[in-house]
Design a protein around this motif. Structure first.
Motif, PDB file in Angstrom:
ATOM      1  N   GLY A  74      29.149   9.000  42.400  1.00  0.00           N
ATOM      2  CA  GLY A  74      29.494   8.878  43.811  1.00  0.00           C
ATOM      3  C   GLY A  74      30.958   9.170  44.118  1.00  0.00           C
ATOM      4  N   ARG A  75      31.171   9.906  45.201  1.00  0.00           N
ATOM      5  CA  ARG A  75      32.529  10.197  45.686  1.00  0.00           C
ATOM      6  C   ARG A  75      32.727   9.399  46.967  1.00  0.00           C
ATOM      7  NH1 ARG A  75      32.164  16.432  46.579  1.00  0.00           N
ATOM      8  NH2 ARG A  75      30.243  15.644  47.550  1.00  0.00           N
ATOM      9  N   ILE A  76      33.579   8.387  46.883  1.00  0.00           N
ATOM     10  CA  ILE A  76      33.720   7.406  47.959  1.00  0.00           C
ATOM     11  C   ILE A  76      35.071   7.572  48.620  1.00  0.00           C
ATOM     12  CG2 ILE A  76      33.797   4.942  48.492  1.00  0.00           C
ATOM     13  CD1 ILE A  76      32.060   4.609  45.877  1.00  0.00           C
ATOM     14  N   LEU A  77      35.050   7.646  49.945  1.00  0.00           N
ATOM     15  CA  LEU A  77      36.271   7.755  50.743  1.00  0.00           C
ATOM     16  C   LEU A  77      36.460   6.458  51.517  1.00  0.00           C
ATOM     17  CD1 LEU A  77      38.652   9.321  52.031  1.00  0.00           C
ATOM     18  CD2 LEU A  77      37.011  10.273  53.670  1.00  0.00           C
ATOM     19  N   LEU A  78      37.552   5.746  51.237  1.00  0.00           N
ATOM     20  CA  LEU A  78      37.949   4.579  52.022  1.00  0.00           C
ATOM     21  C   LEU A  78      39.022   5.008  53.009  1.00  0.00           C
ATOM     22  CD1 LEU A  78      38.495   1.882  49.225  1.00  0.00           C
ATOM     23  CD2 LEU A  78      36.405   2.313  50.516  1.00  0.00           C
ATOM     24  N   ILE A  79      38.924   4.557  54.246  1.00  0.00           N
ATOM     25  CA  ILE A  79      39.943   4.882  55.243  1.00  0.00           C
ATOM     26  C   ILE A  79      40.418   3.612  55.928  1.00  0.00           C
ATOM     27  CG2 ILE A  79      40.532   6.149  57.329  1.00  0.00           C
ATOM     28  CD1 ILE A  79      38.530   8.261  56.648  1.00  0.00           C
ATOM     29  N   LEU A 125      43.619  16.350  57.742  1.00  0.00           N
ATOM     30  CA  LEU A 125      43.523  15.739  56.413  1.00  0.00           C
ATOM     31  C   LEU A 125      42.186  15.030  56.250  1.00  0.00           C
ATOM     32  CD1 LEU A 125      44.702  14.796  53.699  1.00  0.00           C
ATOM     33  CD2 LEU A 125      45.847  12.941  54.954  1.00  0.00           C
ATOM     34  N   ILE A 126      41.765  14.299  57.263  1.00  0.00           N
ATOM     35  CA  ILE A 126      40.478  13.604  57.185  1.00  0.00           C
ATOM     36  C   ILE A 126      39.346  14.604  56.974  1.00  0.00           C
ATOM     37  CG2 ILE A 126      38.801  12.250  58.506  1.00  0.00           C
ATOM     38  CD1 ILE A 126      41.219  10.830  59.803  1.00  0.00           C
ATOM     39  N   ALA A 127      39.380  15.716  57.697  1.00  0.00           N
ATOM     40  CA  ALA A 127      38.321  16.725  57.547  1.00  0.00           C
ATOM     41  C   ALA A 127      38.261  17.246  56.115  1.00  0.00           C
ATOM     42  CB  ALA A 127      38.562  17.873  58.525  1.00  0.00           C
ATOM     43  N   ARG A 128      39.424  17.460  55.489  1.00  0.00           N
ATOM     44  CA  ARG A 128      39.447  17.964  54.108  1.00  0.00           C
ATOM     45  C   ARG A 128      38.913  16.910  53.136  1.00  0.00           C
ATOM     46  NH1 ARG A 128      44.399  19.788  56.097  1.00  0.00           N
ATOM     47  NH2 ARG A 128      45.621  18.232  54.950  1.00  0.00           N
ATOM     48  N   LEU A 129      39.269  15.659  53.345  1.00  0.00           N
ATOM     49  CA  LEU A 129      38.799  14.607  52.447  1.00  0.00           C
ATOM     50  C   LEU A 129      37.304  14.358  52.621  1.00  0.00           C
ATOM     51  CD1 LEU A 129      41.756  12.051  52.769  1.00  0.00           C
ATOM     52  CD2 LEU A 129      41.348  13.715  50.940  1.00  0.00           C
TER      53      LEU A 129
END
Length: 419
Positions: A105-110, A185-189
């Motif tokens: 899993g690739r998890i993005l926390l914001i 940046l959010i779109a790329r992540l």
């Protein structure tokens, strides 16, 4: 008689079928719960430390000071940390922390560390706690969630958890202005993630955010003609009077509720008390559940702008200035994540509910980018954007457990992308 025999045969066949196993109820992870409880004193201590630094949007020095505190903690956890230049002027850098694991899993926390409060807010009302709540500028929106995210990562490190492909923690600095310095940046992540978990506070008493309104601001500009207010007022063209007319004409939209709302938030006119105002402006903050409503509002404003009551004045309508947030719609991906969260909370003998509100967030950008997102994972709170802002201390440990467990589950078995 024949029908009775058929019915009896059908019933017998059903009884002969093997019973399907009921869904296994989640059980509390005692080791994880103990870690979340043990983290509480230091978690609140770090929260106090960063709340007691003014970091309103655009406070470059304050934002950098908070980021430096968090960066040191993330680097100590083994994260590779990068400061990324903001995409707009007058903003501190964004922080992107990355850790690679051995799973899928690739998890993005914001989370965001900018607040709506200006310099000096901390001096007037620094961090404090009573038996039930913590208070201070940005204590819940969103420093409480950011600190929760950091301690979830620390617990995972301490437990030796590596069953994820990648965890990226974005700590941004312009969310309160529509992420003007971060949307690219959010779109790329998002493009390199399977799921986004957002650290905005939960609503009280203990609510997950499964929908949000989108947000934008419409600017009304009126150009008139200046004149001496005493000697020759008839030679002026009062931009302020025309602006009042425009605002009254635009007052056809709801001011509150779960659907479209449009509210006057800023108003400016005139330069001196003895001059007929040559210019006047207003801002209308618009929140929508459906992006198409933005165009509907603009059409009404532009139609009204063509009809003036003060001769020789000109009215223009501009949308933006701040970047728009799309809505976070109800969707199967978010609902599935909320199902997981409810099961995890149930294992604690607790109940978490679902809701939504008019506050925009980065989860809308994640869903628009094609990945499931769950919002409102920070501690439950209230009084946002006011001097009475608070965080419910009783939700600090359960929410930390919830976030940590979600990362474990999603690292092991990431959800599918949205269709």
């Amino acid at each position: 008689m024949k029908l009775e025999l058929i019915a009896l045969a059908s019933a017998a066949a059903l009884l002969a079928m093997p019973a399907q196993a009921a869904p296994q109820a989640a059980t509390r992870d005692a080791k994880l719960w103990a870690a979340a409880e043990a983290a509480r004193p230091e978690q609140l201590k770090l929260l106090e430390q960063i709340v007691d630094v003014d970091s309103g949007t655009g406070d470059v020095e304050g934002g950098r000071k908070v980021a430096a505190i968090l960066r040191a903690r993330l680097e100590a956890l083994g994260f590779s940390v990068e400061s990324v230049k903001a995409e707009a002027d007058g903003l501190p850098e964004n922080t992107v922390a990355t850790l690679n694991g051995t799973g899928r899993g690739r998890i993005l926390l914001i989370g965001h560390i900018d607040t709506v409060f200006g310099p000096g807010a901390v001096a007037q009302r620094p961090f404090r706690m009573d038996a039930a709540k913590a208070y201070g500028p940005g204590v819940s929106d969103e420093k409480g969630g950011v600190v929760e995210g950091l301690y979830a990562l620390q617990i995972l490190r301490d437990l030796g958890f590596k069953d994820f492909k990648q965890i990226v923690f974005l700590i941004e600095t312009s969310e309160e202005r529509g992420s003007t310095g971060t949307q690219g940046l959010i779109a790329r992540l998002v493009a390199d993630a399977d799921v986004e978990l957002n650290l905005e506070p939960g609503d009280t008493p203990d609510v997950l955010t499964v929908w949000r309104k989108g947000a934008t601001t419409f600017h009304i500009e009126v150009k008139g003609r200046a004149a001496h207010a005493g000697i020759a007022p008839q030679e002026g063209r009062n931009a302020a009077v025309e602006l009042i007319h425009q605002i009254q004409a635009d007052d056809v939209f709801p001011k509150s509720g779960d659907g479209l709302t449009a509210n006057l938030t800023l108003l400016e006119a005139g330069t001196r008390s003895n001059i007929i105002p040559e210019k006047a402006s207003a801002q209308i903050n618009v929140r929508v559940r459906d992006k198409a409503d933005y165009d509907k509002v603009q059409a009404v404003l532009e139609k009204n702008a063509a009809i003036t009551v003060v001769p020789d004045t000109k009215v223009s309508i501009n949308r933006g200035g701040e970047k728009s947030f799309p809505p976070l719609p109800t969707n199967p991906g978010t609902d599935a994540l909320a199902d997981r969260a409810e099961a995890i909370y149930a294992s604690l003998g607790m109940k978490i509910t679902r809701g939504g509100n008019g506050g925009a967030s980065e989860s809308a950008l994640a869903v628009e980018g094609g990945i499931p997102a769950l919002d409102g994972l920070g501690p439950a709170a209230g009084g946002f954007h006011s001097d009475s802002e608070y965080l419910l201390l009783g939700t600090v440990t359960p929410r930390l457990y919830l976030l940590t467990k979600l990362i474990q589950e999603l690292g092991h078995a990431p959800p599918p992308r949205l269709k």
